[in-house]
Design a protein around this motif. Structure first.
Motif, mmCIF file in Angstrom:
data_model
loop_
_atom_site.group_PDB
_atom_site.id
_atom_site.type_symbol
_atom_site.label_atom_id
_atom_site.label_comp_id
_atom_site.label_asym_id
_atom_site.label_seq_id
_atom_site.Cartn_x
_atom_site.Cartn_y
_atom_site.Cartn_z
ATOM 1 N N SER A 73 0.834 -1.215 0.000
ATOM 2 C CA SER A 73 0.000 0.000 0.000
ATOM 3 C C SER A 73 0.864 1.258 0.000
ATOM 4 O O SER A 73 0.773 2.124 0.879
ATOM 5 C CB SER A 73 -0.942 0.007 1.217
ATOM 6 O OG SER A 73 -1.838 -1.070 1.147
ATOM 7 N N ARG A 107 -4.794 0.557 -4.029
ATOM 8 C CA ARG A 107 -4.287 0.158 -2.721
ATOM 9 C C ARG A 107 -3.561 1.281 -1.981
ATOM 10 O O ARG A 107 -3.038 1.047 -0.879
ATOM 11 C CB ARG A 107 -3.339 -1.033 -2.893
ATOM 12 C CG ARG A 107 -3.992 -2.284 -3.462
ATOM 13 C CD ARG A 107 -5.022 -2.865 -2.507
ATOM 14 N NE ARG A 107 -4.416 -3.220 -1.247
ATOM 15 C CZ ARG A 107 -3.832 -4.392 -0.998
ATOM 16 N NH1 ARG A 107 -3.816 -5.325 -1.942
ATOM 17 N NH2 ARG A 107 -3.305 -4.650 0.189
ATOM 18 N N THR A 112 -8.044 5.077 1.305
ATOM 19 C CA THR A 112 -8.682 4.620 2.534
ATOM 20 C C THR A 112 -9.075 5.782 3.436
ATOM 21 O O THR A 112 -10.043 5.702 4.188
ATOM 22 C CB THR A 112 -7.742 3.673 3.300
ATOM 23 O OG1 THR A 112 -7.298 2.652 2.424
ATOM 24 C CG2 THR A 112 -8.439 3.048 4.500
ATOM 25 N N ARG A 114 -10.443 8.378 2.650
ATOM 26 C CA ARG A 114 -11.763 8.850 2.216
ATOM 27 C C ARG A 114 -11.864 10.381 2.136
ATOM 28 O O ARG A 114 -12.957 10.925 2.283
ATOM 29 C CB ARG A 114 -12.867 8.314 3.146
ATOM 30 C CG ARG A 114 -12.856 6.797 3.316
ATOM 31 C CD ARG A 114 -13.422 6.101 2.091
ATOM 32 N NE ARG A 114 -13.263 4.663 2.200
ATOM 33 C CZ ARG A 114 -14.098 3.878 2.874
ATOM 34 N NH1 ARG A 114 -15.132 4.409 3.506
ATOM 35 N NH2 ARG A 114 -13.903 2.580 2.913
ATOM 36 N N GLN A 153 -15.540 2.966 -3.791
ATOM 37 C CA GLN A 153 -14.897 3.681 -2.685
ATOM 38 C C GLN A 153 -15.203 5.175 -2.733
ATOM 39 O O GLN A 153 -15.270 5.842 -1.690
ATOM 40 C CB GLN A 153 -13.380 3.449 -2.722
ATOM 41 C CG GLN A 153 -12.957 2.036 -2.381
ATOM 42 C CD GLN A 153 -11.463 1.842 -2.506
ATOM 43 O OE1 GLN A 153 -10.941 1.588 -3.593
ATOM 44 N NE2 GLN A 153 -10.755 1.937 -1.385
ATOM 45 N N GLU A 188 -17.473 -3.120 2.367
ATOM 46 C CA GLU A 188 -16.575 -2.273 3.158
ATOM 47 C C GLU A 188 -17.047 -0.821 3.194
ATOM 48 O O GLU A 188 -16.789 -0.107 4.170
ATOM 49 C CB GLU A 188 -15.159 -2.346 2.587
ATOM 50 C CG GLU A 188 -14.479 -3.695 2.793
ATOM 51 C CD GLU A 188 -13.121 -3.756 2.129
ATOM 52 O OE1 GLU A 188 -12.809 -2.839 1.330
ATOM 53 O OE2 GLU A 188 -12.362 -4.706 2.404
ATOM 54 N N CYS A 189 -17.736 -0.404 2.131
ATOM 55 C CA CYS A 189 -18.190 0.989 2.062
ATOM 56 C C CYS A 189 -19.622 1.174 2.558
ATOM 57 O O CYS A 189 -20.170 2.280 2.480
ATOM 58 C CB CYS A 189 -18.066 1.512 0.636
ATOM 59 S SG CYS A 189 -16.363 1.617 0.051
#
Length: 300
Positions: A73, A107, A112, A114, A153, A188-189
């Motif tokens: 990542s 990744r 992540t 957001r 995402q 996940e979202c």
């Protein structure tokens, strides 16, 4: 491939110590091994050694590098640095390289966090890569699914469906793995309904793929059986021809060994008669004989 990175490095170093002049392919082999272990530090170190040797990187070099970055990542800045390095060497994206780049974007930790603006920027970069691949029909079902998951995402479900339609039109319809990826991204979202729908599609696709695999395997077995049958039939024909030829040869030999008719008795063959010949029958009588004598006397 066996996971023994230590042995791969040992053999590589042994080659260098023995004076082997490794080319780009040799370095790429070890880079791929290190990338599968997500050993980004070793990948970057080996890349610098490769450049110090005067070797030029290719698409495989950067595919391994991006795979290693996705594994750890790496930040968006690190990925962007690789993109600049690719441009410096004039490397164009292909299916493998483009897909690896999109996955590295996906990744990044910035996706992540957001932050809407940052996420939108990264998604736009992935869209640009997908557009380049699509022009040359270099995008796979995995490529489309990765970009679609990034739109999940970003919370843009409408774009997700648009990308999936593009994939179908391009002949790269989502497979079971693609739907699983989208189901996980939706879960996940917090998009539970969409996650359930994609999970159902994944199960359907998985059954279809399994059925196709069974049919393919059955067809393969049938083809092998047919070829074996044809081979056996051909062998039987050849055996039959050989048997016939042997019988004919035996018959000719037997015929040549027999003596000709009348030839072994030592008698002249002038008196032999043709088959079926019958001598005419002559009836001698006293009257006929006397008539013949009288005719002979008169003529004298």
């Amino acid at each position: 491939k066996a996971g023994r990175t230590d042995l791969a490095i040992a053999y590589f170093n042994a080659c260098l110590r023995s004076g082997c002049d490794l080319n780009t392919n040799g370095y790429n082999a070890l880079l791929g091994t290190l990338a599968r272990q997500s050993d980004l530090d070793q990948v970057l170190l080996l890349y610098r050694q490769m450049l110090d040797k005067g070797l030029e990187p290719d698409s495989y070099t950067f595919t391994s590098m991006l795979a290693a970055m996705a594994g750890v990542s790496a930040s968006i800045h690190t990925v962007d640095d690789v993109v600049l390095e690719m441009a410096r060497w004039g490397i164009e994206v292909n299916m493998q390289l483009g897909t690896a780049l999109i996955n590295a974007y996906r990744r990044t930790p910035e996706m992540t966090y957001r932050d809407p603006a940052t996420v939108a920027t990264i998604v736009e970069k992935a869209d640009d890569v997908l557009a380049k691949l699509s022009v040359h029909r270099q995008a796979s079902s995995q490529t489309y699914a990765l970009v679609a998951s990034m739109h999940v995402q970003a919370g843009d479900l409408a774009s997700v469906m648009r990308i999936l339609r593009q994939a179908v039109q391009a002949g790269a319809a989502p497979d079971a793995a693609s739907f699983k990826l989208l189901a996980l991204a939706c879960q996940e979202c917090g998009f539970q309904k969409q996650a359930t729908d994609f999970a159902l599609q994944a199960r359907i696709k998985q059954k279809e793929e399994k059925a196709r695999k069974v049919v393919h395997q059955a067809a393969k077995v049938a083809t092998v059986a047919l070829k074996s049958k044809e081979k056996l039939s051909k062998e039987k024909q050849q055996a039959g021809k050989a048997k016939t030829a042997a019988a004919n040869a035996k018959g000719r030999k037997a015929t040549e060994g027999k003596p000709a008719a009348g030839g072994s008795s030592g008698k002249p063959s002038g008196g032999s008669k043709a088959p079926g010949y019958r001598a005419p029958k002559t009836k001698f009588t006293a009257h006929a004989l006397g008539a013949d004598n009288q005719a002979a006397t008169a003529s004298s």
